[in-house]
Design a protein around this motif. Structure first.
Motif, short mmCIF file in Angstrom:
data_model
loop_
_atom_site.label_atom_id
_atom_site.label_comp_id
_atom_site.label_asym_id
_atom_site.label_seq_id
_atom_site.Cartn_x
_atom_site.Cartn_y
_atom_site.Cartn_z
N ILE A 1 40.58 34.77 27.14
CA ILE A 1 40.65 35.75 28.22
C ILE A 1 39.32 36.46 28.24
N ILE A 2 38.66 36.44 29.40
CA ILE A 2 37.31 37.02 29.49
C ILE A 2 37.23 38.01 30.65
N ASP A 3 36.24 38.88 30.58
CA ASP A 3 35.95 39.77 31.69
C ASP A 3 35.40 38.94 32.85
N PRO A 4 35.52 39.45 34.07
CA PRO A 4 34.97 38.70 35.21
C PRO A 4 33.47 38.46 35.05
N ILE A 5 33.05 37.28 35.46
CA ILE A 5 31.64 36.90 35.41
C ILE A 5 31.25 36.35 36.78
N PRO A 6 29.95 36.27 37.07
CA PRO A 6 29.53 35.74 38.38
C PRO A 6 30.06 34.33 38.61
N ALA A 7 30.48 34.08 39.84
CA ALA A 7 31.01 32.77 40.23
C ALA A 7 30.13 32.18 41.32
N THR A 8 30.07 30.86 41.34
CA THR A 8 29.30 30.14 42.34
C THR A 8 30.26 29.40 43.27
N ARG A 9 30.16 29.70 44.56
CA ARG A 9 31.02 29.02 45.54
C ARG A 9 30.62 27.55 45.62
N VAL A 10 31.61 26.70 45.86
CA VAL A 10 31.39 25.26 45.94
C VAL A 10 31.77 24.81 47.35
N GLU B 1 40.70 46.31 35.35
CA GLU B 1 41.66 45.52 34.57
C GLU B 1 41.63 44.03 34.91
N THR B 2 40.83 43.62 35.90
CA THR B 2 40.75 42.21 36.28
C THR B 2 40.19 41.39 35.12
N ARG B 3 40.81 40.24 34.87
CA ARG B 3 40.36 39.34 33.83
C ARG B 3 40.41 37.91 34.33
N ILE B 4 39.71 37.03 33.63
CA ILE B 4 39.80 35.58 33.87
C ILE B 4 40.50 34.98 32.65
N VAL B 5 41.59 34.28 32.91
CA VAL B 5 42.34 33.61 31.85
C VAL B 5 41.96 32.13 31.92
N VAL B 6 41.32 31.64 30.86
CA VAL B 6 40.91 30.24 30.82
C VAL B 6 42.05 29.46 30.17
N VAL C 1 41.70 19.49 30.94
CA VAL C 1 40.82 20.15 31.90
C VAL C 1 40.92 21.66 31.69
N LEU C 2 39.77 22.33 31.65
CA LEU C 2 39.74 23.79 31.59
C LEU C 2 39.66 24.35 33.00
N VAL C 3 40.45 25.40 33.25
CA VAL C 3 40.46 26.07 34.55
C VAL C 3 40.55 27.57 34.28
N GLY C 4 39.78 28.35 35.02
CA GLY C 4 39.87 29.79 34.95
C GLY C 4 40.83 30.30 36.02
N LEU C 5 41.65 31.27 35.67
CA LEU C 5 42.58 31.89 36.61
C LEU C 5 42.24 33.37 36.71
N THR C 6 42.10 33.87 37.91
CA THR C 6 41.85 35.29 38.09
C THR C 6 43.18 36.04 37.98
N ALA C 7 43.21 37.06 37.14
CA ALA C 7 44.41 37.89 36.96
C ALA C 7 44.04 39.34 37.20
N ASP C 8 44.89 40.06 37.92
CA ASP C 8 44.65 41.49 38.13
C ASP C 8 44.77 42.26 36.83
N LYS C 9 45.63 41.75 35.94
CA LYS C 9 45.84 42.43 34.66
C LYS C 9 46.41 41.42 33.67
N VAL C 10 46.00 41.55 32.41
CA VAL C 10 46.62 40.80 31.33
C VAL C 10 47.38 41.84 30.50
N TYR C 11 48.70 41.63 30.37
CA TYR C 11 49.53 42.61 29.68
C TYR C 11 49.52 42.40 28.17
N GLU C 12 50.00 41.25 27.72
CA GLU C 12 50.11 41.02 26.29
C GLU C 12 50.55 39.59 26.03
N VAL C 13 50.44 39.20 24.75
CA VAL C 13 51.05 37.96 24.29
C VAL C 13 52.41 38.37 23.74
#
Length: 156
Positions: free
Chosen positions: A39-48, A85-90, A100-112
């Motif tokens: 789980i990572i903080d948002p980072i710059p994205a490149t449109r495809v 609170e926005t995160r990227i869940v890989v 395959v690895l995919v990042g998902l944008t989440a408004d919030k990550v609560y807990e495991v």
């Protein structure tokens, strides 16, 4: 007898499933913890150009180019701006028998946490604003209903 989709998730001996709880708008989703890599903080994205609408860009995570999916688009939810609170869940999943690895944008990550198989509900076929085949099942977490998505179907 649990739905076949429940049996696909990693189930503990007591019948519980370990998940990562994320939020998109007012909805809460439980991702199988076994598929979450980080789980990572948002980072710059490149449109495809020519990419599917729900996977419009890629991100660079430690030298790996990873598609960034927006589940809001797939679920027909309104778009919102990122917050503190926005995160990227890989996640890692098998597509055509390849990891395959995919990042998902989440408004919030609560807990495991763990969710119980005993609270599993079948996905209603009426009244939902998302396609039922995108949902593995619905269950309870802290007295709220949460959705366990079928990521393989959503991302194909």
């Amino acid at each position: 007898m649990p739905a076949p989709e429940v049996q696909e998730a990693a189930v503990n001996q007591d019948g519980s499933i370990q998940v990562v709880m994320i939020g998109l708008g007012d909805e809460k989703f439980a991702l199988d913890a076994g598929m979450v890599r980080e789980i990572i903080d948002p980072i710059p994205a490149t449109r495809v150009a020519g990419a599917k609408a729900f996977v419009p860009c890629v991100i660079n995570v430690r030298g790996n180019v990873i598609p960034l999916a927006d589940l809001r688009i797939r679920f027909g939810m309104p778009m919102t701006e990122d917050t503190a609170e926005t995160r990227i869940v890989v996640i890692e999943l098998d597509i055509d028998n390849e990891p395959v690895l995919v990042g998902l944008t989440a408004d919030k990550v609560y807990e495991v946490t763990e969710i119980s198989r005993t609270n599993v509900q079948q996905t209603p076929r009426v009244g939902m604003h998302w396609r039922p085949e995108f949902i593995r099942f619905i269950t309870k977490w802290r007295e709220e209903f949460v959705i366990v998505p079928n990521m393989e179907r959503i991302l194909n």
